[in-house]
Design a protein around this motif. Structure first.
Motif, PDB file in Angstrom:
ATOM      1  N   ILE A  70       0.839  -1.211   0.000  1.00 33.42           N
ATOM      2  CA  ILE A  70       0.000   0.000   0.000  1.00 33.42           C
ATOM      3  C   ILE A  70       0.867   1.250   0.000  1.00 33.42           C
ATOM      4  CG2 ILE A  70      -1.641   1.354   1.357  1.00 33.42           C
ATOM      5  CD1 ILE A  70      -2.656  -1.396   2.432  1.00 33.42           C
ATOM      6  N   VAL A  71       1.899   1.240   0.855  1.00 32.05           N
ATOM      7  CA  VAL A  71       2.809   2.388   0.943  1.00 32.05           C
ATOM      8  C   VAL A  71       3.477   2.648  -0.410  1.00 32.05           C
ATOM      9  CG1 VAL A  71       5.020   3.131   1.913  1.00 32.05           C
ATOM     10  CG2 VAL A  71       3.231   2.265   3.422  1.00 32.05           C
ATOM     11  N   ALA A  72       3.907   1.569  -1.067  1.00 29.73           N
ATOM     12  CA  ALA A  72       4.560   1.721  -2.371  1.00 29.73           C
ATOM     13  C   ALA A  72       3.595   2.317  -3.400  1.00 29.73           C
ATOM     14  CB  ALA A  72       5.076   0.363  -2.851  1.00 29.73           C
ATOM     15  N   TRP A  73       2.347   1.837  -3.388  1.00 31.82           N
ATOM     16  CA  TRP A  73       1.361   2.336  -4.347  1.00 31.82           C
ATOM     17  C   TRP A  73       1.039   3.810  -4.093  1.00 31.82           C
ATOM     18  CZ3 TRP A  73      -3.957   3.560  -3.135  1.00 31.82           C
ATOM     19  CH2 TRP A  73      -4.693   3.954  -4.251  1.00 31.82           C
ATOM     20  N   ILE A  74       0.797   4.175  -2.822  1.00 30.72           N
ATOM     21  CA  ILE A  74       0.466   5.563  -2.497  1.00 30.72           C
ATOM     22  C   ILE A  74       1.637   6.482  -2.845  1.00 30.72           C
ATOM     23  CG2 ILE A  74      -0.069   7.175  -0.626  1.00 30.72           C
ATOM     24  CD1 ILE A  74      -1.581   4.914   0.764  1.00 30.72           C
ATOM     25  N   SER A  75       2.859   6.034  -2.574  1.00 32.70           N
ATOM     26  CA  SER A  75       4.041   6.850  -2.869  1.00 32.70           C
ATOM     27  C   SER A  75       4.159   7.102  -4.370  1.00 32.70           C
ATOM     28  CB  SER A  75       5.308   6.153  -2.360  1.00 32.70           C
ATOM     29  OG  SER A  75       5.253   5.977  -0.960  1.00 32.70           O
ATOM     30  N   PHE A  76       3.924   6.064  -5.159  1.00 33.58           N
ATOM     31  CA  PHE A  76       4.001   6.209  -6.611  1.00 33.58           C
ATOM     32  C   PHE A  76       2.959   7.215  -7.111  1.00 33.58           C
ATOM     33  CE2 PHE A  76       2.540   4.929 -10.864  1.00 33.58           C
ATOM     34  CZ  PHE A  76       3.742   4.993 -11.572  1.00 33.58           C
ATOM     35  N   GLU A  77       1.719   7.062  -6.616  1.00 28.64           N
ATOM     36  CA  GLU A  77       0.656   7.967  -7.038  1.00 28.64           C
ATOM     37  C   GLU A  77       0.941   9.397  -6.575  1.00 28.64           C
ATOM     38  OE1 GLU A  77      -1.974   7.411  -8.940  1.00 28.64           O
ATOM     39  OE2 GLU A  77      -1.399   5.328  -9.258  1.00 28.64           O
ATOM     40  N   PRO A 152      -0.025  21.063  -4.188  1.00 25.99           N
ATOM     41  CA  PRO A 152       0.917  19.973  -3.873  1.00 25.99           C
ATOM     42  C   PRO A 152       0.816  19.438  -2.443  1.00 25.99           C
ATOM     43  CG  PRO A 152       2.038  21.691  -5.104  1.00 25.99           C
ATOM     44  CD  PRO A 152       0.675  22.229  -4.755  1.00 25.99           C
ATOM     45  N   ILE A 153       0.128  20.147  -1.551  1.00 27.05           N
ATOM     46  CA  ILE A 153       0.031  19.689  -0.161  1.00 27.05           C
ATOM     47  C   ILE A 153      -0.672  18.335  -0.072  1.00 27.05           C
ATOM     48  CG2 ILE A 153      -2.157  20.884   0.231  1.00 27.05           C
ATOM     49  CD1 ILE A 153       0.701  20.365   2.790  1.00 27.05           C
ATOM     50  N   ASP A 154      -1.605  18.066  -1.003  1.00 21.35           N
ATOM     51  CA  ASP A 154      -2.357  16.796  -0.963  1.00 21.35           C
ATOM     52  C   ASP A 154      -1.432  15.592  -1.152  1.00 21.35           C
ATOM     53  OD1 ASP A 154      -4.962  15.362  -0.925  1.00 21.35           O
ATOM     54  OD2 ASP A 154      -4.458  14.906  -2.999  1.00 21.35           O
ATOM     55  N   PRO A 155      -0.643  15.515  -2.237  1.00 22.82           N
ATOM     56  CA  PRO A 155       0.275  14.370  -2.372  1.00 22.82           C
ATOM     57  C   PRO A 155       1.435  14.401  -1.381  1.00 22.82           C
ATOM     58  CG  PRO A 155       0.572  15.917  -4.195  1.00 22.82           C
ATOM     59  CD  PRO A 155      -0.662  16.346  -3.456  1.00 22.82           C
ATOM     60  N   LEU A 156       1.870  15.593  -0.987  1.00 26.03           N
ATOM     61  CA  LEU A 156       2.985  15.679  -0.032  1.00 26.03           C
ATOM     62  C   LEU A 156       2.608  15.043   1.306  1.00 26.03           C
ATOM     63  CD1 LEU A 156       4.545  19.227  -0.573  1.00 26.03           C
ATOM     64  CD2 LEU A 156       5.675  17.005  -0.848  1.00 26.03           C
ATOM     65  N   LEU A 157       1.410  15.317   1.782  1.00 24.25           N
ATOM     66  CA  LEU A 157       0.978  14.731   3.056  1.00 24.25           C
ATOM     67  C   LEU A 157       0.761  13.224   2.921  1.00 24.25           C
ATOM     68  CD1 LEU A 157      -1.415  17.429   4.549  1.00 24.25           C
ATOM     69  CD2 LEU A 157       0.867  16.786   5.317  1.00 24.25           C
ATOM     70  N   SER A 158       0.397  12.768   1.726  1.00 27.77           N
ATOM     71  CA  SER A 158       0.283  11.321   1.502  1.00 27.77           C
ATOM     72  C   SER A 158       1.644  10.653   1.676  1.00 27.77           C
ATOM     73  CB  SER A 158      -0.258  11.045   0.096  1.00 27.77           C
ATOM     74  OG  SER A 158      -1.557  11.565  -0.057  1.00 27.77           O
ATOM     75  N   LEU A 159       2.701  11.316   1.187  1.00 24.29           N
ATOM     76  CA  LEU A 159       4.054  10.784   1.344  1.00 24.29           C
ATOM     77  C   LEU A 159       4.480  10.784   2.806  1.00 24.29           C
ATOM     78  CD1 LEU A 159       5.885  12.399  -1.715  1.00 24.29           C
ATOM     79  CD2 LEU A 159       5.353   9.982  -1.386  1.00 24.29           C
ATOM     80  N   VAL A 160       4.063  11.808   3.552  1.00 28.62           N
ATOM     81  CA  VAL A 160       4.394  11.874   4.986  1.00 28.62           C
ATOM     82  C   VAL A 160       3.760  10.701   5.724  1.00 28.62           C
ATOM     83  CG1 VAL A 160       4.047  13.181   7.113  1.00 28.62           C
ATOM     84  CG2 VAL A 160       4.737  14.372   5.028  1.00 28.62           C
ATOM     85  N   ALA A 163       5.694   7.569   5.071  1.00 28.17           N
ATOM     86  CA  ALA A 163       6.948   7.530   5.823  1.00 28.17           C
ATOM     87  C   ALA A 163       6.712   7.138   7.281  1.00 28.17           C
ATOM     88  CB  ALA A 163       7.634   8.894   5.763  1.00 28.17           C
ATOM     89  N   LEU A 164       5.565   7.577   7.842  1.00 25.90           N
ATOM     90  CA  LEU A 164       5.251   7.247   9.232  1.00 25.90           C
ATOM     91  C   LEU A 164       4.920   5.759   9.399  1.00 25.90           C
ATOM     92  CD1 LEU A 164       3.045  10.330  10.198  1.00 25.90           C
ATOM     93  CD2 LEU A 164       5.379   9.856  10.967  1.00 25.90           C
TER      94      LEU A 164
END
Length: 278
Positions: A70-77, A152-160, A163-164
């Motif tokens: 899931i993390v890999a998929w969300i990061s890619f998107e 960009p805040i939407d995908p940036l927070l997804s990456l955060v 990472a958590l």
């Protein structure tokens, strides 16, 4: 999950769609964890002489791997969305994210009352924590977009959020894989165990061929050879050895081979790097 997915598509929010996808796997993860808890409580039988405890570990491994995917998929998107920003409906994201946060807080509170030392419960709790953080990220993203218009805040927070989650997910996979590979419990120092037995039981001259592994998250099993003096009472040595193992290490299931002469098995004087069992 359904509300977040539909709302994410309508609002064009990656944070909401990612959280809905996470919830889909979490529904399966929670079902798997629940099934593992109930099935693992079955008593041992002819086919499963050690019982079904290891099913909890297997469920933990599967859930941990699902989290990593899931993390890999969300990061890619998220990276795709950073490169190509898309306008979103911030108001819809705010409302749906708030509902998701409330639901996840309730589920997280329920799971937190479970056994914190049970890897299976920890894996399920981590899934829900990921959803909780995802909902919080969606709310923050919506507020930032409403106030500043910065997309960009939407995908940036997804990456955060990714990472958590990833560190804990890797830890769960690593710990459960170690048990599935029948590795020695991380808390047990075999050299110290050998010295303790040799020092506390005078009849024991040497302890070797020590193998330890875990059936489930809690129960440790042990096999070992004990070289004793010729005049030693074998029954007493066995009783004292099992008492020390239970008292000091919590090991109540131990198979001990008593030897009077030198061990005839191959590699007795060595502590193997891996356990080979037939």
């Amino acid at each position: 999950m359904v509300v977040e997915f539909a709302g994410g598509l309508l609002a064009r929010s990656l944070a909401l769609v990612a959280d809905a996808g996470h919830m889909l796997t979490d529904a399966a993860a929670l079902a798997l964890a629940w099934a593992a808890v109930h099935i693992s409580s079955r008593p041992a039988d002819a086919k499963r002489s050690f019982g079904y405890q290891r099913l909890r570990v297997l469920a933990t491994f599967v859930n941990g791997c699902a989290l990593l995917f899931i993390v890999a998929w969300i990061s890619f998107e998220a990276i795709e969305r950073l490169l190509n920003p898309v306008a979103v409906n911030a108001q819809m994201i705010l409302w749906i994210g708030s509902i998701g946060l409330a639901v996840n807080l309730v589920v997280y509170a329920m799971l937190s009352r479970g056994d914190s030392h049970d890897m299976n419960v920890s894996a399920a709790t981590l899934h829900v924590l990921g959803d909780l953080l995802g909902s919080a990220a969606a709310i923050i993203a919506a507020l930032v977009i409403l106030w500043t218009g910065w997309l960009p805040i939407d995908p940036l927070l997804s990456l955060v959020v990714c990472a958590l989650i990833v560190k804990s997910a890797v830890s769960l996979v690593s710990r459960s894989a170690h048990i599935l590979m029948e590795g020695s419990p991380e808390w047990l120092d075999q050299d110290e165990l050998r010295r303790t037995l040799e020092q506390r039981i005078p009849a024991i001259r040497d302890v070797h061929h020590v193998h330890t592994w875990s059936v489930g998250p809690h129960e440790t099993l042990l096999t070992m050879h004990a070289l004793v003096s010729a005049e030693a009472d074998h029954a007493v040595v066995l009783r004292e050895t099992k008492a020390v193992l239970a008292e000091r290490y919590g090991i109540t299931h131990a198979t001990i081979q008593i030897e009077v002469e030198d061990c005839v098995d191959k590699g007795c004087g060595e502590q193997p790097q891996r356990v080979a069992r037939s």
